[in-house]
Write a protein that holds these residues in place. Structure first.
Motif, PDB file in Angstrom:
ATOM      1  N   LEU A  33     -62.694  61.748 -77.497  1.00  0.00           N
ATOM      2  CA  LEU A  33     -62.027  63.033 -77.662  1.00  0.00           C
ATOM      3  C   LEU A  33     -61.461  63.188 -79.063  1.00  0.00           C
ATOM      4  CD1 LEU A  33     -60.064  63.111 -74.280  1.00  0.00           C
ATOM      5  CD2 LEU A  33     -62.124  64.396 -74.855  1.00  0.00           C
ATOM      6  N   SER A  34     -61.342  64.415 -79.500  1.00  0.00           N
ATOM      7  CA  SER A  34     -60.742  64.678 -80.810  1.00  0.00           C
ATOM      8  C   SER A  34     -59.224  64.486 -80.708  1.00  0.00           C
ATOM      9  CB  SER A  34     -61.042  66.107 -81.255  1.00  0.00           C
ATOM     10  OG  SER A  34     -60.322  67.031 -80.445  1.00  0.00           O
ATOM     11  N   ASN A  35     -58.569  64.334 -81.836  1.00  0.00           N
ATOM     12  CA  ASN A  35     -57.111  64.211 -81.843  1.00  0.00           C
ATOM     13  C   ASN A  35     -56.453  65.451 -81.261  1.00  0.00           C
ATOM     14  OD1 ASN A  35     -57.074  61.638 -82.887  1.00  0.00           O
ATOM     15  ND2 ASN A  35     -57.012  62.329 -85.003  1.00  0.00           N
ATOM     16  N   ASP A  36     -57.017  66.637 -81.503  1.00  0.00           N
ATOM     17  CA  ASP A  36     -56.465  67.867 -80.921  1.00  0.00           C
ATOM     18  C   ASP A  36     -56.525  67.819 -79.398  1.00  0.00           C
ATOM     19  OD1 ASP A  36     -55.849  68.965 -83.384  1.00  0.00           O
ATOM     20  OD2 ASP A  36     -57.724  70.100 -83.523  1.00  0.00           O
ATOM     21  N   MET A  67     -53.181  67.324 -76.272  1.00  0.00           N
ATOM     22  CA  MET A  67     -52.949  68.193 -75.123  1.00  0.00           C
ATOM     23  C   MET A  67     -52.819  67.399 -73.818  1.00  0.00           C
ATOM     24  SD  MET A  67     -55.516  71.325 -76.180  1.00  0.00           S
ATOM     25  CE  MET A  67     -55.754  71.775 -74.500  1.00  0.00           C
ATOM     26  N   ALA A  68     -53.208  66.145 -73.829  1.00  0.00           N
ATOM     27  CA  ALA A  68     -53.195  65.331 -72.610  1.00  0.00           C
ATOM     28  C   ALA A  68     -51.768  64.933 -72.231  1.00  0.00           C
ATOM     29  CB  ALA A  68     -54.036  64.078 -72.817  1.00  0.00           C
TER      30      ALA A  68
END
Length: 124
Positions: A5-8, A12-13
C-alpha cells in the motif's frame, strides 16, 4: 501488489497487520486474506495464532518523557499553552505516549519532528 500500500493508504488505516516474510517485501491480497482468516480462526478456537506478533521493545520511559518535555516546550513557544495548564497538557501527552506503546525508532522520529517544529517556530 509489487510494493504494498502507498503511504497515503496506510495513513487512512485504523489498524495494520504485519506478516513475517523473507526476501519479499509484500504479499498479494489473496495471501493476506488467507493468513488473516487462518490466524483469526486459530485464535477463535483458543489455539495460538498462526502469525506471531513480532517482539518489539517499547521505548524507555525516559525517552517518552523527553518527547513530552520537548513537545510542551514547542507548544509553549507556539502559544498553545496560553490559557491552558502546562501540567494538564503534559499529563495528556504522557497518557497518549503510554498508550501508543512507542518503539525507540518511533520516539526518535517524533523527536525529529518536534525539533523541526521548534526550529520552524523560531525562524519563520
Amino acid at each position: 501488489e509489487d510494493s504494498g500500500l502507498s503511504n497515503d493508504d496506510l495513513r487512512m488505516a485504523q489498524h495494520l497487520l504485519h506478516f513475517p516474510t523473507t526476501a519479499i517485501s509484500s504479499i498479494n491480497l489473496g495471501q493476506a486474506v488467507t493468513a488473516t482468516a487462518a490466524s483469526l480462526a486459530a485464535a477463535h478456537r483458543g489455539n495460538q495464532p498462526l502469525i506471531d506478533q513480532p517482539s518489539v521493545a517499547t521505548a524507555p520511559a525516559g525517552k517518552r518523557a523527553e518527547v513530552v518535555r520537548r513537545t510542551v516546550e514547542v507548544l509553549g513557544t507556539a502559544g498553545y499553552l496560553n490559557g491552558r495548564s502546562e501540567d494538564m497538557v503534559a499529563n495528556t501527552l504522557v497518557r497518549l505516549a503510554g498508550r501508543a506503546d512507542m518503539t525507540d525508532d518511533e520516539v526518535n522520529n517524533l523527536l525529529g519532528m518536534v525539533k523541526h517544529l521548534s526550529w520552524w517556530s523560531t525562524h519563520r
